[in-house]
Design a protein around this motif. Sequence first.
Motif, mmCIF file in Angstrom:
data_model
loop_
_atom_site.group_PDB
_atom_site.id
_atom_site.type_symbol
_atom_site.label_atom_id
_atom_site.label_comp_id
_atom_site.label_asym_id
_atom_site.label_seq_id
_atom_site.Cartn_x
_atom_site.Cartn_y
_atom_site.Cartn_z
ATOM 1 N N ILE B 224 0.815 -1.216 0.000
ATOM 2 C CA ILE B 224 0.000 0.000 0.000
ATOM 3 C C ILE B 224 0.851 1.270 0.000
ATOM 4 C CG2 ILE B 224 -2.119 -0.967 1.010
ATOM 5 C CD1 ILE B 224 -1.287 0.232 3.658
ATOM 6 N N ASP B 225 2.168 1.126 0.231
ATOM 7 C CA ASP B 225 3.012 2.322 0.140
ATOM 8 C C ASP B 225 3.134 2.805 -1.307
ATOM 9 O OD1 ASP B 225 4.399 0.037 -0.498
ATOM 10 O OD2 ASP B 225 6.339 0.861 0.065
ATOM 11 N N GLN B 226 2.635 1.995 -2.254
ATOM 12 C CA GLN B 226 2.669 2.435 -3.649
ATOM 13 C C GLN B 226 1.869 3.725 -3.856
ATOM 14 O OE1 GLN B 226 4.633 1.041 -5.910
ATOM 15 N NE2 GLN B 226 5.306 -0.416 -4.356
ATOM 16 N N ILE B 227 0.965 4.004 -2.909
ATOM 17 C CA ILE B 227 0.197 5.248 -3.027
ATOM 18 C C ILE B 227 1.130 6.449 -3.016
ATOM 19 C CG2 ILE B 227 -0.206 5.580 -0.553
ATOM 20 C CD1 ILE B 227 -2.903 6.800 -1.300
ATOM 21 N N SER B 228 2.321 6.283 -2.409
ATOM 22 C CA SER B 228 3.224 7.433 -2.374
ATOM 23 C C SER B 228 3.662 7.806 -3.785
ATOM 24 C CB SER B 228 4.419 7.173 -1.468
ATOM 25 O OG SER B 228 4.940 5.901 -1.703
ATOM 26 N N PHE B 229 3.685 6.814 -4.680
ATOM 27 C CA PHE B 229 4.025 7.152 -6.060
ATOM 28 C C PHE B 229 2.828 7.762 -6.781
ATOM 29 C CE2 PHE B 229 7.108 3.862 -4.915
ATOM 30 C CZ PHE B 229 8.258 4.582 -5.123
ATOM 31 N N LEU B 230 1.628 7.270 -6.439
ATOM 32 C CA LEU B 230 0.441 7.854 -7.074
ATOM 33 C C LEU B 230 0.175 9.269 -6.554
ATOM 34 C CD1 LEU B 230 -1.856 4.735 -7.177
ATOM 35 C CD2 LEU B 230 -0.967 5.997 -9.133
ATOM 36 N N ALA B 231 0.739 9.588 -5.383
ATOM 37 C CA ALA B 231 0.558 10.942 -4.861
ATOM 38 C C ALA B 231 1.458 11.936 -5.590
ATOM 39 C CB ALA B 231 0.841 10.976 -3.360
ATOM 40 N N LEU B 232 2.502 11.436 -6.233
ATOM 41 C CA LEU B 232 3.419 12.353 -6.925
ATOM 42 C C LEU B 232 2.734 13.114 -8.052
ATOM 43 C CD1 LEU B 232 6.745 10.298 -6.985
ATOM 44 C CD2 LEU B 232 6.053 12.141 -5.460
ATOM 45 N N PRO B 233 1.913 12.417 -8.889
ATOM 46 C CA PRO B 233 1.180 13.190 -9.899
ATOM 47 C C PRO B 233 0.300 14.273 -9.268
ATOM 48 C CG PRO B 233 1.082 10.868 -10.429
ATOM 49 C CD PRO B 233 1.735 10.972 -9.081
ATOM 50 N N ALA B 234 -0.277 13.991 -8.099
ATOM 51 C CA ALA B 234 -1.109 14.992 -7.428
ATOM 52 C C ALA B 234 -0.276 16.215 -7.066
ATOM 53 C CB ALA B 234 -1.748 14.397 -6.176
ATOM 54 N N LEU B 235 0.951 15.938 -6.614
ATOM 55 C CA LEU B 235 1.872 17.001 -6.230
ATOM 56 C C LEU B 235 2.190 17.883 -7.437
ATOM 57 C CD1 LEU B 235 3.398 17.062 -3.426
ATOM 58 C CD2 LEU B 235 5.378 16.320 -4.683
ATOM 59 N N ILE B 236 2.468 17.217 -8.571
ATOM 60 C CA ILE B 236 2.840 17.941 -9.785
ATOM 61 C C ILE B 236 1.632 18.710 -10.339
ATOM 62 C CG2 ILE B 236 3.689 17.701 -12.156
ATOM 63 C CD1 ILE B 236 5.786 17.033 -10.104
ATOM 64 N N LEU B 237 0.479 18.015 -10.366
ATOM 65 C CA LEU B 237 -0.712 18.631 -10.927
ATOM 66 C C LEU B 237 -1.068 19.902 -10.161
ATOM 67 C CD1 LEU B 237 -3.129 18.527 -12.867
ATOM 68 C CD2 LEU B 237 -4.321 17.135 -11.183
ATOM 69 N N GLY B 238 -1.007 19.824 -8.829
ATOM 70 C CA GLY B 238 -1.395 20.969 -8.012
ATOM 71 C C GLY B 238 -0.346 22.067 -8.011
ATOM 72 N N GLY B 239 0.880 21.730 -8.345
ATOM 73 C CA GLY B 239 1.962 22.705 -8.238
ATOM 74 C C GLY B 239 2.647 22.470 -6.909
#
Lengths: 281, 301
Positions: B224-239
């Motif tokens: 479930i730590d794979q979510i940390s990689f899926l959170a990266l697009p969120a980081l980029i998308l939001g700025g």
Amino acid sequence: MTGTDPILEVSGVSIRFGGVAALSDVSFAVLPGEFFAIIGPNGAGKSTLFNCMSGLFPPTGSIRLNGTELVGRKPWQIATLGLGRTFQNLGLFDSLSVIDNLMVGRHVRIRGGVLDGALRAGPARRAERAARLRCHAIIDLLDLEAYCHEDVATLPYGIRKRVELGKALAMDPTVLLLDEPVGGMNREETEHLVHYITSAQDELGLTIVLIEHDVGMVMDVADRVLALDFGKVIGLGLPDEIRHNPAVIEAYLGVDVAAVSAPSPSPGAEERDEQEREAMT
Amino acid sequence: MSDFIQLVVSGIALGCLYALVALSFVIVLRATGVFNIVPGGVVLFSAYMVYNFHVTWGLPFGVAVVLTVVLCAAAVLLLDRVLFRPITNHGSGHGTFFAVLLVGIGMLTVAEGLVVAIWGSQPLSMNDPWGLSKITIGSVSLTDRDLSVIAITLILLGAFWYLLQRTRVGVSMRAVASDPEAARVQGINPAVISAVAWICATVAAVLAGVMLGTAVGGGINPTIDQISFLALPALILGGAGSIGGCVLGGIVLGVLQSLAEGYAPASFGSGFGQVVPWVVMIGILVIRPSGLLGSRAMRRA
């Protein structure tokens, strides 16, 4: 000069970067209330000396503020002891407003822990309000009211230089180190900033140590002047003594120091010509 | 239509989880100037720890969560002290950035191994503290869990916003993000600031881990730590660098992913939804590199 015991005592300070001796055995003492200037050509070690005083570099030797040894302490501890400073290239917090830039420096003067600040409990709330009042007083002193709530990133250079001064003043320093506060400014802007510096000094009873390239300005306002070249002290005395000090004149291209107002390039060997030096003295 | 609303709501809930993880990255990034993936490991460990305290040992759910926050914060502060601060103290710039990133990715791998060693590789199910009950409004049924996730995330985000914008610590954190050297000579101890940031990041990551672990049907598993990689697009998308950006980026991606999973033809395969955040991130990096709510603070990182 109002006191007899020095408030800032630098003795035998040296620091090397790789094979280069940036400072060699630098010693001097600053008296309470004094306006003390440090001059010297590019690369003379002026900013390095400031970085040693404020704990950013670890020199050998001793630097005492009010008798307390600063060498070996961390920068934030030194700041809390009452040594404030500005940066030549500005150390402003671009994403914060002018008032918040000042408040950052003020925070070290607020007692109480992190949680007091977060919860804004009684005493912390009063301290916060007092800090804000103090910052507004400094903003008044520097005529920055119009910019109070603007982000510093958006302000013109001359105003940013003034905010940099205010940010250092907000810490209530006993000794204030100013690193080329008028660098990059024209004659009129320089006069304005010097006016703000001297009125802050009078009003707050500060001791000021100033690094400056603008030798003309230094000679007008400083009580005493220290001249550095290649990390060594080459002169220390009243402005008039420095003006006629042969070693200082040589360091500054053999030009009469009083006539120099623009930043001077570091002299090359061939420019330190016997003839030229004689002609000027 | 009711399908659509259900998909959007569960997408928002998923997006909130992305936002929480992205937030834990942003807070540490802003306070230390270096991106660190270790909060992803906290997500993983905290889910197992809460399972262990709550299900295995029978402690009340709230106590289990608080205990997990305390233990994870202590572990993370120790890691920062013995591992990351020595690396960042030696220098700055790209070398340090990569060193910290690689050490972090290495630690995620170690964490997955440790979790398997301690708790085994079988998925575990937490006694779902929100229950599986559904609230039905008209023809739309929403799970308690989705609504809890959204509510908890919003409360936490509000608290963080207040901390950063309105308090002394917050102003100091922003000062350090803006100019670390100037902040130090203004009397700010960077060690204190980075400790506060790590604690905040831990709280966000633990809540994300717990909520992931109680997911309907999903449960806890060692990846479930794979979510940390899926959170990266969120980081980029939001700025990267702003709290609002994390929330916006996370929610947009969560909803897109949820809708893609709901409506994509079966021939696309079951994992299609997870691809969507990455496709969106690549598009954003090309079209608008500073993100939807780009922040100047990112320049330093």
